[in-house]
Scaffold this active site. Structure first.
Site, mmCIF file in Angstrom:
data_model
loop_
_atom_site.group_PDB
_atom_site.id
_atom_site.type_symbol
_atom_site.label_atom_id
_atom_site.label_comp_id
_atom_site.label_asym_id
_atom_site.label_seq_id
_atom_site.Cartn_x
_atom_site.Cartn_y
_atom_site.Cartn_z
ATOM 1 N N HIS A 86 -33.085 -9.740 56.762
ATOM 2 C CA HIS A 86 -32.595 -10.184 55.452
ATOM 3 C C HIS A 86 -32.049 -11.602 55.663
ATOM 4 O O HIS A 86 -30.835 -11.830 55.605
ATOM 5 C CB HIS A 86 -31.512 -9.219 54.971
ATOM 6 C CG HIS A 86 -31.159 -9.321 53.521
ATOM 7 N ND1 HIS A 86 -31.610 -10.323 52.685
ATOM 8 C CD2 HIS A 86 -30.353 -8.524 52.751
ATOM 9 C CE1 HIS A 86 -31.113 -10.137 51.467
ATOM 10 N NE2 HIS A 86 -30.353 -9.049 51.487
ATOM 11 N N ARG A 134 -27.400 -8.286 43.868
ATOM 12 C CA ARG A 134 -26.999 -9.622 44.284
ATOM 13 C C ARG A 134 -28.156 -10.529 44.660
ATOM 14 O O ARG A 134 -28.216 -11.685 44.229
ATOM 15 C CB ARG A 134 -26.074 -9.555 45.519
ATOM 16 C CG ARG A 134 -24.650 -9.303 45.230
ATOM 17 C CD ARG A 134 -24.069 -8.460 46.344
ATOM 18 N NE ARG A 134 -24.703 -7.169 46.302
ATOM 19 C CZ ARG A 134 -24.269 -6.172 45.512
ATOM 20 N NH1 ARG A 134 -23.198 -6.330 44.812
ATOM 21 N NH2 ARG A 134 -24.916 -5.016 45.457
ATOM 22 N N THR A 135 -29.043 -10.017 45.492
ATOM 23 C CA THR A 135 -30.072 -10.904 46.043
ATOM 24 C C THR A 135 -30.969 -11.420 44.925
ATOM 25 O O THR A 135 -31.211 -12.630 44.813
ATOM 26 C CB THR A 135 -30.896 -10.152 47.102
ATOM 27 O OG1 THR A 135 -29.988 -9.572 48.042
ATOM 28 C CG2 THR A 135 -31.841 -11.089 47.822
ATOM 29 N N ARG A 140 -38.817 -8.702 48.097
ATOM 30 C CA ARG A 140 -38.158 -7.624 48.840
ATOM 31 C C ARG A 140 -39.109 -6.442 48.839
ATOM 32 O O ARG A 140 -39.683 -6.089 47.801
ATOM 33 C CB ARG A 140 -36.831 -7.238 48.187
ATOM 34 C CG ARG A 140 -36.228 -5.970 48.792
ATOM 35 C CD ARG A 140 -34.852 -5.662 48.267
ATOM 36 N NE ARG A 140 -33.867 -6.586 48.804
ATOM 37 C CZ ARG A 140 -32.550 -6.449 48.635
ATOM 38 N NH1 ARG A 140 -32.068 -5.420 47.954
ATOM 39 N NH2 ARG A 140 -31.706 -7.321 49.151
ATOM 40 N N LYS A 168 -50.742 1.533 40.092
ATOM 41 C CA LYS A 168 -52.129 1.991 39.917
ATOM 42 C C LYS A 168 -52.885 1.950 41.232
ATOM 43 O O LYS A 168 -54.088 2.203 41.260
ATOM 44 C CB LYS A 168 -52.853 1.094 38.916
ATOM 45 C CG LYS A 168 -52.211 1.000 37.561
ATOM 46 C CD LYS A 168 -52.956 -0.051 36.718
ATOM 47 C CE LYS A 168 -52.120 -0.528 35.552
ATOM 48 N NZ LYS A 168 -52.673 -1.773 34.968
HETATM 49 N N1 CP Z 1 -26.553 -7.697 49.889
HETATM 50 C C1 CP Z 1 -27.624 -7.297 49.188
HETATM 51 O O1 CP Z 1 -28.771 -7.420 49.638
HETATM 52 O O2 CP Z 1 -27.348 -6.778 47.958
HETATM 53 P P1 CP Z 1 -28.434 -6.265 46.928
HETATM 54 O O3 CP Z 1 -29.145 -5.096 47.562
HETATM 55 O O4 CP Z 1 -27.671 -5.909 45.690
HETATM 56 O O5 CP Z 1 -29.410 -7.388 46.700
#
Ligand code: CP
Length: 310
Positions: free
Chosen positions: A129, A51-52, A101, A80
């Site tokens: 998040h 999603r993110t 991320r 590497k």
């Molecule tokens: N909610 C969320 O962070 O989903 P993903 O890990 O799929 O990005």
């Protein structure tokens, strides 16, 4: 550090949260508003995501910008031995904004210290998040008509679930009452309970999850047990299925209750809940597109309303 970076929800004020919600609503009405012409955005995902990453990339595409990046760090020179510092400095040469991320807590904050390019934290370990929090807040606002004075029950992995940590901090401006439902191994960490105490936020804790424990709830926020954060897989096996929402548990809940979940779901919500009008998690994920369009434009300092007027 670029002041437009979004690393922690703690970095943004009540006014900024409300402004971002208004911008998200604007983008829900104008999803193809082309304000990123000539801008290039990098998505650097050192951890898996559906999603993110896809909603951020859709957001850039719908805004008319370009995307580079990776979703599998094993295909990059980090395999590497290239350091995070060098990766960030290199990518900064190419783009106007970095969305990242990383599995290490504090990685996004560290990235802001090695570049002047704005950074959006798309999740750092079990820490924060913030873009998820903005879409959660937008979802809460849309379903409740307010962010104020709500009773929010958080269930499941409250120890490693970074979404509940960020949401708890953001809601401090809006007089929430929390109920934390988790087993002792996955209890809300002390630093967040201390945060509640320091900010005068009411909360109760219980290990029981049944119809009675959600009777007065406005938002039921379910979470996945974060297998990837456990060092002891046997402990994960012990706790992974302790809390599952069944459809019958929603029968006597408040009419305005909505079930949220950041997704992905594993076993914590039965499939037949999906057809219950109180299930909101797929709409919540859709709201992520609009919230992330708002966040991207803020990070790039774009006046979306001016562009809309011209
Ligand atoms: N909610 C969320 O962070 O989903 P993903 O890990 O799929 O990005």
């Amino acid at each position: 550090m670029n002041p437009n970076s979004l690393v922690s929800i703690d970095d943004i004020s009540r006014e900024e949260i409300i402004d971002l919600i208004e911008r998200a609503r604007f983008f829900e009405e104008h999803p193809n508003h082309k304000v990123l012409d000539g801008k290039v955005v990098a998505t650097l995902f050192f951890e898996p995501s559906t999603r993110t990453r896809l909603s951020f990339e859709t957001a850039v595409n719908r805004l008319g910008g370009r995307i580079i990046g990776f979703s599998d760090a094993s295909t990059t020179s980090s395999s590497k031995g290239e350091t995070l510092k060098d990766t960030i400095k290199m990518v900064s040469n190419y783009v106007d904004l970095i969305i990242m991320r990383h599995y290490l807590e504090g990685a996004a904050r560290y990235a802001t210290e090695v570049t002047d390019t704005p950074i959006i934290n798309a999740g750092d370990g079990a820490n924060q998040h913030p873009s998820q929090t903005m879409l959660d807040l937008y979802s809460i606002y849309k379903t409740q008509g307010t962010l104020e004075n709500l009773t929010i029950t958080m269930v499941g992995d409250l120890k490693y679930g970074r979404t509940v940590h960020s949401l708890l901090m953001a809601l401090r401006y809006f007089n929430p009452t929390f109920r934390f439902i988790a087993c002792k191994e996955l209890r809300m960490p002390k630093e967040y309970r201390d945060f509640c105490d320091a900010n005068g936020i009411r909360y109760t804790e219980t290990t029981e999850f049944d119809a009675d424990s959600i009777a007065d709830t406005d938002i039921l926020y379910m979470t996945r047990v974060q297998r990837e954060r456990f060092s002891d897989i046997m402990e994960y096996e012990r706790v992974k299925n302790l809390y599952t929402l069944r459809n019958d548990m929603l029968a006597e809940t408040k009419p305005n209750l909505r079930v949220l979940h950041p997704l992905p779901r594993v076993n914590e919500i039965d499939q037949d809940v999906d057809d219950n009008p109180k299930a909101y998690y797929f709409d919540q994920a859709r709201n992520g597109l609009f919230a992330r369009q708002a966040i991207i434009c803020k990070a790039l300092g774009i006046d979306i309303y001016k562009e809309a007027r011209s």
